[in-house]
Write an enzyme that holds these catalytic residues in place. Structure first.
Site, mmCIF file in Angstrom:
data_model
loop_
_atom_site.group_PDB
_atom_site.id
_atom_site.type_symbol
_atom_site.label_atom_id
_atom_site.label_comp_id
_atom_site.label_asym_id
_atom_site.label_seq_id
_atom_site.Cartn_x
_atom_site.Cartn_y
_atom_site.Cartn_z
ATOM 1 N N TYR A 186 -2.846 -4.198 2.062
ATOM 2 C CA TYR A 186 -3.781 -5.096 1.374
ATOM 3 C C TYR A 186 -5.049 -5.341 2.208
ATOM 4 C CZ TYR A 186 0.462 -5.969 -1.342
ATOM 5 O OH TYR A 186 1.588 -5.817 -2.106
ATOM 6 N N GLU B 156 0.466 -12.667 -3.648
ATOM 7 C CA GLU B 156 1.296 -13.326 -2.634
ATOM 8 C C GLU B 156 2.156 -12.264 -1.981
ATOM 9 O OE1 GLU B 156 2.029 -15.005 -5.850
ATOM 10 O OE2 GLU B 156 0.635 -16.676 -5.541
HETATM 11 C C1 LIG Z 1 4.223 -1.609 0.804
HETATM 12 C C2 LIG Z 1 4.507 -0.242 0.207
HETATM 13 C C3 LIG Z 1 4.297 -0.297 -1.301
HETATM 14 C C4 LIG Z 1 3.529 0.788 0.818
HETATM 15 O O1 LIG Z 1 3.731 2.042 0.168
HETATM 16 P P1 LIG Z 1 3.515 3.438 0.926
HETATM 17 O O2 LIG Z 1 3.440 4.486 -0.112
HETATM 18 O O3 LIG Z 1 4.523 3.629 1.987
HETATM 19 O O4 LIG Z 1 2.106 3.204 1.622
HETATM 20 P P2 LIG Z 1 0.946 4.284 1.890
HETATM 21 O O5 LIG Z 1 1.524 5.523 2.471
HETATM 22 O O6 LIG Z 1 0.123 4.408 0.678
HETATM 23 O O7 LIG Z 1 0.130 3.539 3.035
HETATM 24 C C5 LIG Z 1 -1.056 2.828 2.761
HETATM 25 C C6 LIG Z 1 -1.347 1.844 3.858
HETATM 26 O O8 LIG Z 1 -0.305 0.857 3.920
HETATM 27 C C7 LIG Z 1 -0.057 0.488 5.290
HETATM 28 N N1 LIG Z 1 1.302 0.923 5.657
HETATM 29 C C8 LIG Z 1 2.180 1.552 4.833
HETATM 30 N N2 LIG Z 1 3.348 1.731 5.484
HETATM 31 C C9 LIG Z 1 3.195 1.224 6.718
HETATM 32 C C10 LIG Z 1 4.053 1.102 7.838
HETATM 33 N N3 LIG Z 1 5.314 1.563 7.817
HETATM 34 N N4 LIG Z 1 3.579 0.487 8.947
HETATM 35 C C11 LIG Z 1 2.303 0.022 8.976
HETATM 36 N N5 LIG Z 1 1.432 0.109 7.942
HETATM 37 C C12 LIG Z 1 1.874 0.698 6.822
HETATM 38 C C13 LIG Z 1 -1.107 1.206 6.092
HETATM 39 O O9 LIG Z 1 -2.250 0.397 6.142
HETATM 40 C C14 LIG Z 1 -1.360 2.443 5.250
HETATM 41 O O10 LIG Z 1 -2.636 2.993 5.465
HETATM 42 P P3 LIG Z 1 -2.791 4.142 6.619
HETATM 43 O O11 LIG Z 1 -1.917 5.268 6.191
HETATM 44 O O12 LIG Z 1 -4.263 4.460 6.583
HETATM 45 O O13 LIG Z 1 -2.308 3.538 7.900
HETATM 46 C C15 LIG Z 1 5.958 0.234 0.547
HETATM 47 O O14 LIG Z 1 6.164 0.093 1.938
HETATM 48 C C16 LIG Z 1 7.053 -0.513 -0.193
HETATM 49 O O15 LIG Z 1 7.426 -0.159 -1.310
HETATM 50 N N6 LIG Z 1 7.607 -1.580 0.443
HETATM 51 C C17 LIG Z 1 8.698 -2.343 -0.189
HETATM 52 C C18 LIG Z 1 8.210 -3.174 -1.340
HETATM 53 C C19 LIG Z 1 7.131 -4.162 -0.897
HETATM 54 O O16 LIG Z 1 7.180 -4.707 0.207
HETATM 55 N N7 LIG Z 1 6.157 -4.407 -1.785
HETATM 56 C C20 LIG Z 1 5.084 -5.346 -1.542
HETATM 57 C C21 LIG Z 1 5.453 -6.662 -2.131
HETATM 58 S S1 LIG Z 1 4.084 -7.816 -1.945
#
Ligand SMILES: CC(C)(COP(=O)(O)OP(=O)(O)OC[C@H]1O[C@@H](n2cnc3c(N)ncnc32)[C@H](O)[C@@H]1OP(=O)(O)O)[C@@H](O)C(=O)NCCC(=O)NCCS
Length: 213
Positions: free
Chosen positions: A144, A132
Site C-alpha cells: 500500500y 484498513e
Molecule cells: C499482501 C499480498 C496481497 C501481496 O501479494 P503479492 O502478489 O505477494 O505481492 P506482489 O508480488 O505484487 O508485491 C507487491 C509489493 O508488495 C510488497 N510485498 C509483497 N510481499 C512482500 C514480502 N513478503 N515482504 C515485503 N514486502 C512485500 C512489496 O512492496 C512489493 O513490491 P516490490 O516487489 O517492489 O518489493 C499477499 O501477501 C497476500 O495475499 N497476503 C495475505 C492476505 C493479506 O494480507 N491481504 C491484505 C489484507 S489488508
C-alpha cells in the site's frame, strides 16, 4: 469476479487466514455494481493432459455450478490465483479485501490486482483510496505504501478474531497529475516485471503469467 468464482475465492481466503466472508456477502458485493468492483486474477495454464472438464463439458459444469454443486477439484481452465474488491464509500474507494494464493505470491499478482481496483475506483469516481490493514501485516502495508497510501490513524481492537488494531491508510487525491504520473510509472515497472516473468516461464514451459478479469 463472477458468482461461480466465489468457492475458489473462498479457498484462497482460507489459505490467507483472513476473516472469512460468506458466499452470500460476496454475491451481494458483486451485484452492487453501483458502488463495488470485484476482480480475480487468473493464471493462464494448461491442465496436465491438455484437457479440462470446464472446456470439455461446459454445459455440465455450468449446471453443477448453478445448483451449487461445484467440486473443488474441478478448477476452471484458468485457475484463480488472487482476488480483490473495492467499495465506494462517499468520496473514497475503500479496498475491502485483497489476497493472492500463497503459491503465487511475490510475482506481482497482488500489485496487478491493486491496479485493477484502482481502475475500479476511477470508474466509480472516487477521489481518494482508503483501507484498513492489521498493524502486524507489514507485507500488505508495504504494497500500500508503494501506491501512495499513508497511515492516518488506528482503530483499536478492530479485528474480532484476535482483537488486533487496524491501521487506517489513505492516499492523497487520486485525480491529480501527481498521483496519476506516479501511477503510470508504477504500472510501467509492473508491466516490465510481468513481461520478463512471462518470457522466463514461456522459455521453461508453455504456462504463462496472470491476467486480471
Ligand atoms: C499482501 C499480498 C496481497 C501481496 O501479494 P503479492 O502478489 O505477494 O505481492 P506482489 O508480488 O505484487 O508485491 C507487491 C509489493 O508488495 C510488497 N510485498 C509483497 N510481499 C512482500 C514480502 N513478503 N515482504 C515485503 N514486502 C512485500 C512489496 O512492496 C512489493 O513490491 P516490490 O516487489 O517492489 O518489493 C499477499 O501477501 C497476500 O495475499 N497476503 C495475505 C492476505 C493479506 O494480507 N491481504 C491484505 C489484507 S489488508
Amino acid at each position: 469476479m463472477r458468482e461461480e468464482d466465489i468457492p475458489f475465492v473462498q479457498e484462497i481466503e482460507r489459505q490467507s487466514q483472513m476473516t472469512p466472508w460468506s458466499a452470500l456477502t460476496y454475491r451481494r458485493e458483486i451485484r452492487n455494481r453501483q458502488a463495488c468492483r470485484y476482480v480475480v486474477a487468473r493464471a493462464e495454464s494448461q491442465p496436465p493432459n491438455g484437457r479440462s472438464p470446464h472446456t470439455e463439458y461446459p454445459l455440465l459444469i455450468r449446471m453443477l455450478q448453478r445448483i451449487g454443486l461445484i467440486l473443488p477439484t474441478l478448477h476452471p481452465a484458468t485457475p484463480i490465483v488472487g482476488y480483490g474488491g473495492i467499495w465506494l464509500n462517499e468520496t473514497s474507494g475503500h479496498i475491502t479485501t485483497i489476497a493472492v494464493a500463497p503459491a503465487h505470491r511475490r510475482r506481482g499478482v497482488g500489485e496487478l490486482i491493486l491496479n485493477a481496483l484502482i481502475d475500479g475506483a476511477y470508474e466509480l469516481h472516487a477521489e481518494y483510496l482508503s483501507l484498513e490493514v492489521r498493524v502486524s501485516n507489514l507485507t500488505a502495508q508495504r504494497l500500500y505504501l508503494k501506491y501512495g497510501f499513508r497511515p492516518v490513524g488506528q482503530r483499536a481492537n478492530y479485528y474480532t478474531d484476535n482483537q488486533e488494531d487496524a491501521l487506517v491508510m489513505w492516499t492523497d487525491p487520486i485525480n491529480t497529475t501527481t498521483y496519476k504520473d506516479r501511477l503510470r510509472e508504477l504500472r510501467q515497472q509492473l508491466y516490465e516485471r510481468l513481461r520478463q516473468q512471462a518470457n522466463q516461464v514461456t522459455a521453461e514451459s508453455p504456462r504463462s503469467g496472470p491476467i486480471v478479469g
